[in-house]
Design a protein around this motif. Structure first.
Motif, PDB file in Angstrom:
ATOM      1  N   LEU A   1       0.803  -1.216   0.000  1.00 44.39           N
ATOM      2  CA  LEU A   1       0.000   0.000   0.000  1.00 44.39           C
ATOM      3  C   LEU A   1       0.838   1.269   0.000  1.00 44.39           C
ATOM      4  CD1 LEU A   1      -2.722  -1.049   2.609  1.00 44.39           C
ATOM      5  CD2 LEU A   1      -2.856  -1.169   0.121  1.00 44.39           C
ATOM      6  N   GLY A   2       2.151   1.135   0.006  1.00 39.94           N
ATOM      7  CA  GLY A   2       3.009   2.325   0.026  1.00 39.94           C
ATOM      8  C   GLY A   2       2.948   3.062   1.356  1.00 39.94           C
ATOM      9  N   LEU A   3       2.842   2.304   2.453  1.00 33.94           N
ATOM     10  CA  LEU A   3       2.767   2.901   3.786  1.00 33.94           C
ATOM     11  C   LEU A   3       3.798   2.228   4.695  1.00 33.94           C
ATOM     12  CD1 LEU A   3      -1.136   2.708   4.159  1.00 33.94           C
ATOM     13  CD2 LEU A   3       0.191   4.771   3.669  1.00 33.94           C
ATOM     14  N   THR A   4       3.826   2.605   5.978  1.00 35.08           N
ATOM     15  CA  THR A   4       4.636   1.863   6.954  1.00 35.08           C
ATOM     16  C   THR A   4       3.707   0.911   7.699  1.00 35.08           C
ATOM     17  OG1 THR A   4       4.232   3.518   8.649  1.00 35.08           O
ATOM     18  CG2 THR A   4       6.213   3.789   7.311  1.00 35.08           C
ATOM     19  N   TYR A   5       4.290  -0.097   8.345  1.00 38.27           N
ATOM     20  CA  TYR A   5       3.406  -1.070   8.982  1.00 38.27           C
ATOM     21  C   TYR A   5       2.683  -0.472  10.174  1.00 38.27           C
ATOM     22  CZ  TYR A   5       7.200  -1.974  12.351  1.00 38.27           C
ATOM     23  OH  TYR A   5       8.172  -1.853  13.305  1.00 38.27           O
ATOM     24  N   GLU A   6       3.311   0.526  10.824  1.00 37.64           N
ATOM     25  CA  GLU A   6       2.607   1.183  11.932  1.00 37.64           C
ATOM     26  C   GLU A   6       1.330   1.872  11.435  1.00 37.64           C
ATOM     27  OE1 GLU A   6       5.852   1.591  11.254  1.00 37.64           O
ATOM     28  OE2 GLU A   6       7.061   1.946  13.058  1.00 37.64           O
ATOM     29  N   THR A   7       1.449   2.529  10.307  1.00 40.93           N
ATOM     30  CA  THR A   7       0.276   3.212   9.757  1.00 40.93           C
ATOM     31  C   THR A   7      -0.814   2.215   9.393  1.00 40.93           C
ATOM     32  OG1 THR A   7       1.660   4.996   8.904  1.00 40.93           O
ATOM     33  CG2 THR A   7      -0.517   4.758   7.932  1.00 40.93           C
ATOM     34  N   VAL A   8      -0.415   1.079   8.838  1.00 38.44           N
ATOM     35  CA  VAL A   8      -1.400   0.052   8.501  1.00 38.44           C
ATOM     36  C   VAL A   8      -2.136  -0.380   9.768  1.00 38.44           C
ATOM     37  CG1 VAL A   8      -1.712  -2.295   7.666  1.00 38.44           C
ATOM     38  CG2 VAL A   8      -0.144  -0.745   6.480  1.00 38.44           C
ATOM     39  N   CYS A   9      -1.378  -0.647  10.829  1.00 40.23           N
ATOM     40  CA  CYS A   9      -1.969  -1.008  12.112  1.00 40.23           C
ATOM     41  C   CYS A   9      -3.008   0.011  12.552  1.00 40.23           C
ATOM     42  CB  CYS A   9      -0.884  -1.033  13.184  1.00 40.23           C
ATOM     43  SG  CYS A   9      -0.261  -2.659  13.522  1.00 40.23           S
ATOM     44  N   ARG A  10      -2.582   1.254  12.586  1.00 39.68           N
ATOM     45  CA  ARG A  10      -3.476   2.327  13.029  1.00 39.68           C
ATOM     46  C   ARG A  10      -4.744   2.380  12.184  1.00 39.68           C
ATOM     47  NH1 ARG A  10       0.743   5.082  16.002  1.00 39.68           N
ATOM     48  NH2 ARG A  10       2.388   5.141  14.456  1.00 39.68           N
TER      49      ARG A  10
END
Lengths: 272, 272
Positions: free
Chosen positions: A231-240
């Motif tokens: 998704l072109g994000l960081t895994y922390e952002t995905v979590c959130r």
DNA sequence: CGTTGGATTGATATGTTTCAAGTGGAGTGG
DNA sequence: CCACTCCACTTGAAACATATCAATCCAACG
């Protein structure tokens, strides 16, 4: 529950379904060569035959195709093709999930494709694959060595047509993903992924039994980091964003890599 | 210098080159039907014949192909195909720039492709185009109505093969762009675009005369906003990054839509 | 029962967007 | 020829979304 076990679960559901379709065949955990009806054997109940590349072949062509085909399994994390090399075989995904990734010089990664059964892996026309193809779960492939595959591509007119169709579908998918990566917010990206998985899953389910209305339970198969790279994000952002969607009542987290979507249409709205 | 005039300039350079290639033909600003050698007429010097879709045809096939082909011009901003409709024709870009865009419900836009001569526009196999195709400059197309095109696709074996090759190239381009949109910084994105344009331009130049070493002057053809929509940024950010690259000595701005790249390799390094 | 790898959550930093003001060149009309 | 206008472009300051850094949490497993 660990990744491997979940993958096996998914695998088993598929195999159970195949057993339903073809009550005579004896499919165990490593269904080998026991088939009764005719020479098509394990091809008859196979997803790839029903909705994948083999669907382009008439019965006699398939018999020939079978002579060059061979199944191979890959463990999670194992590479199937390397980037910028001519692969040894073209293949179809029978079970499991394959991710296609590109890597930048400094390690930044982008997943550029996710293959589920009955998708194809590899490049025709003697081309290099511009990405790494890597097993994301336990994966079973039906492999066609290039020598024979290219020959049949010329012999069976439907095959080249089918390949073109599939390539166009892949292209359409890539263009959609470009919109996601270029213009969507983090929440929309996560929602989009879930909707995409839900859509694909419902296509598979439809065949067996009824479509499960508008509520669905999904296997993500991927860990947070892999989703982030898709998704072109960081895994922390995905979590959130998972937490956000949960708070908004659009999803429920029913396991590390399992998501329940009560209303797919509502989620699709949040997907932009 | 206004956009239209610049586009015309670019056009004229191309036509001048064509004139060199085919000294007998009488190519004016609207080269019509004066050709001497044979029945191939304006096809002979055409980019599309030399490096585009028509390159897949042998002489006799091309003669047939010509019977269904017709040139059309489009003004900047004019739509060529609408999204999710079956277009009336398949076409090749003879001159000018076509952009392919996708639009989100709230107006967010993503350019998912940029077509330069001798690229193809449209979809085969009776498919819908999942994007808007829009002339970004004055554009000249060589159009093939579908009825005839699909027929010849079946008759000329090389044509379907070529279409598959082109589709694979498009796919590869889309995957590269996914990395850009998902993982690159604003500066890398702008640098990448310039490197891509420089690469394509040098391919065109190579044919005529020698490649102009490592320094190049580029026509952007697009306004800042369109570049932004291609790179997944805002036009202000694109502006700032142009300024940055200029400050770093990697480019010089020699006109609103004209960029001089003193060292393409150095810029490629900054492109990630 | 401690170890481990992934997932979650919090606090802060940063790159890009958004909002806003100003520039500059090309075309227009007096 | 000179304002005048317009549109694209540029630049600055503030706001914002996501990344980064860091501290738990949790379930699976040896």
């Amino acid at each position: 529950m660990p990744a491997g076990q979940q993958a096996l679960e998914a695998d088993n559901r598929r195999k159970n379904f195949m057993r339903l379709q073809n009550a005579n065949s004896n499919l165990g955990t490593s269904s080998m060569t026991l088939h009764h009806e005719d020479a098509l054997g394990r091809c008859e109940p196979c997803v790839v035959r029903r909705r994948g590349i083999c669907n382009a072949l008439i019965r006699d062509e398939l018999k020939q195709f079978r002579t060059i085909a061979g199944r191979r399994t890959f463990a999670p994390g194992q590479h199937i093709h390397l980037a910028d090399e001519k692969p040894e075989f073209f293949a179809a995904v029978v079970s499991g999930v394959v991710k296609l990734t590109k890597v930048l010089f400094d390690g930044r990664q982008q997943v550029v494709g996710l293959l589920l059964p009955p998708d194809s892996v590899g490049r025709a026309l003697g081309r290099k694959t511009p990405y790494f193809a890597q097993a994301a779960t336990e994966v079973e492939l039906c492999c066609f060595p290039y020598a024979g595959f290219e020959r049949m591509l010329d012999d069976f007119p439907g095959l080249k047509q089918r390949l073109l169709e599939q390539t166009l579908d892949e292209l359409d998918g890539a263009l959609d993903w470009m919109v996601l990566l270029g213009r969507k917010t983090a929440e929309e990206r996560v929602a989009s992924l879930l909707v995409m998985l839900a859509t694909r899953a419902s296509i598979n389910d439809d065949e067996g039994e009824r479509a499960s209305a508008c509520t669905q339970t999904l296997d993500l198969h991927l860990k947070r980091e892999e989703i982030a790279d898709f998704l072109g994000l960081t895994y922390e952002t995905v979590c959130r964003q998972f937490s956000m969607l949960k708070k908004r009542g659009l999803i429920e987290l029913t396991g590390r890599r399992r998501v329940m979507v009560p209303d797919v249409a509502a989620l699709a709205l949040a997907a932009g």
